[in-house]
Enzyme design. Structure first.
Site, PDB file in Angstrom:
ATOM      1  CG  ASP A 116     -46.678  16.254  49.038  1.00 32.34           C
ATOM      2  OD1 ASP A 116     -47.524  15.387  49.308  1.00 32.34           O
ATOM      3  OD2 ASP A 116     -46.862  17.410  48.922  1.00 32.34           O
ATOM      4  CG  ASP A 174     -53.967  13.292  49.528  1.00 31.79           C
ATOM      5  OD1 ASP A 174     -55.072  13.354  50.614  1.00 31.79           O
ATOM      6  OD2 ASP A 174     -54.079  13.825  48.385  1.00 31.79           O
TER       7      ASP A 174
END
Ligand code: GLY
Length: 403
Positions: A116, A174
């Protein structure tokens, strides 16, 4: 006399040039003006009320605000929204606040256990550097990119997404978004291996994450020793074989951005196929804001509600606007994105100034089956909505900067 003629001629040319420049700026549409007033009001207020490092993420069912202290994966979105707000309005107050909230994420540079880092650092520090050119943001960006690159395993050909859970080497769709950070860092810090890792990840994902109809699995688990695919499944979607709406949006955004960075035709082909899956999907509602999973309508046993996810729509709009600039016949993508943006900017989705805990959009879904963040504002819905508004204004040559 000659001097006078030259002076008058220069003055005439200068005046003509200025008028032409002014004329080339389009008059903003009414909905865009109203939207920008809401965006500005909400961002200014939110930055006054929330504390840097405890950025607003969503609204809990009891009406309190869920905050995003590090290492929450969404911590970079609020600073990023402030940067976009500044870029759109030119308001120096927003720049100051954007800087304050960005610098509070300094310690994200030491995070090593997640992919992330792109969401965290590129949305905050990345925008900060892009907009200001201030070198103070570079050391954090250099560390974060190094940590992201370290998660790339050449044997598997992908960056590992998560270190938690029972998977062997999980990669979620993602993850495509974080490649933008690596492409940028490769150039900024002269690290060609970062480009190689980003493109290899995109190619491996292209091969393993997609079905024949160009919808994507949410998660692929690999054998880290051999790179063999062990399992294809979901984490946040309805089922392993369903099409989780935000996942489709991440894929579309990812391949468009990969093409923009590399000009590899495989990436733009993939982006257009994903766009076609989304735009022609029989379960896309008329207002073009999808339910949290495209297959929720097929949920025979469960009877789950098809709650709309504004965050997926915002990511799709931003990606489609970018896609519209990368292909010859991009008008259909532009029109579709404009239509999404107009819906998101209606009273149904856009907050009234002072309401919605100073978030900008209402009605997103985080993870439906975990009973988490259902029908709530979300910091990443706001971020990608602002990015899309900015892209829309750039394409249409609209300038709403004050002064
Ligand atoms: N990246 C996590 C999500 O989209 O919910």
């Amino acid at each position: 006399m000659r001097k006078k003629i030259i002076l008058s001629f220069t003055l005439f040319v200068f005046t003509f040039y200025c008028c032409a420049q002014k004329k080339s700026l389009a008059e903003p549409e009414q909905w865009l003006k109203k939207t920008n007033e809401v965006i500005h009001y909400q961002l200014i207020k939110a930055a006054e009320i929330y504390k840097p490092g405890f950025n607003p993420r969503s609204v809990n069912p009891d009406g309190t605000v869920r905050l995003a202290p590090l290492p929450d994966w969404t911590a970079g979105f609020f600073p990023g929204s402030l940067w976009y707000g500044y870029e759109i309005s030119g308001d120096k107050k927003l720049e100051e606040q954007a800087q304050r909230f960005t610098l509070s994420l300094d310690s994200a540079r030491y995070i090593t256990n997640t992919h992330d880092l792109g969401f965290l650092l590129f949305c905050s520090y990345g925008n900060a550097y892009r907009i200001t050119g201030d070198k103070q943001y570079l050391p954090v960006l250099a560390d974060g990119a190094k940590n992201l690159f370290a998660r790339f395993n050449p044997k598997v050909g992908v960056i590992r997404s998560w270190d938690f859970g029972d998977w062997h080497y999980p990669v979620i769709i993602d993850n495509m978004i974080n490649l933008e950070y690596l492409y940028w860092a490769a150039k900024a810090f002269n690290r060609p291996l970062y480009t190689n890792a980003a493109s290899t990840h995109a190619m491996t994902t292209l091969k393993n994450h997609f079905r024949k109809d160009y919808s994507s699995y949410h998660l692929v688990d690999y054998d880290p020793a051999t790179g063999k695919v062990l399992k294809k499944m979901t984490h946040q979607g309805l089922s392993d074989e369903s099409s989780w709406a935000r996942g489709q949006a991440w894929g579309l955004y990812g391949y468009t951005m990969c093409y923009q960075n590399t000009k590899n035709p495989k990436f733009i082909e993939q982006a257009e196929h994903i766009a076609s899956f989304i735009m022609n999907n029989p379960h896309m509602p008329k207002d073009k804001i999808p339910a949290w999973d495209f297959d929720v309508h097929n949920a025979l046993e469960t009877d789950l509600p098809a709650i709309k996810d504004a965050s997926a729509a915002a990511v799709m709009a931003s990606a489609l606007l970018e896609l519209s600039t990368q292909v010859k016949d991009g008008q259909k993508y532009f029109d579709y994105a404009a239509s999404i943006l107009k819906t998101l900017s209606s009273d149904e989705y856009l907050a009234k100034p002072g309401e919605n805990h100073f978030f900008i959009l209402k009605h997103s879904v985080g993870a439906f089956l975990y009973d988490s963040e259902i029908n709530t504002p979300l910091d990443y819905a706001d971020y990608y909505y602002l990015e899309a508004i900015k892209r829309y204004m750039e394409i249409k040559h609209v300038n709403l900067k004050k002064g």
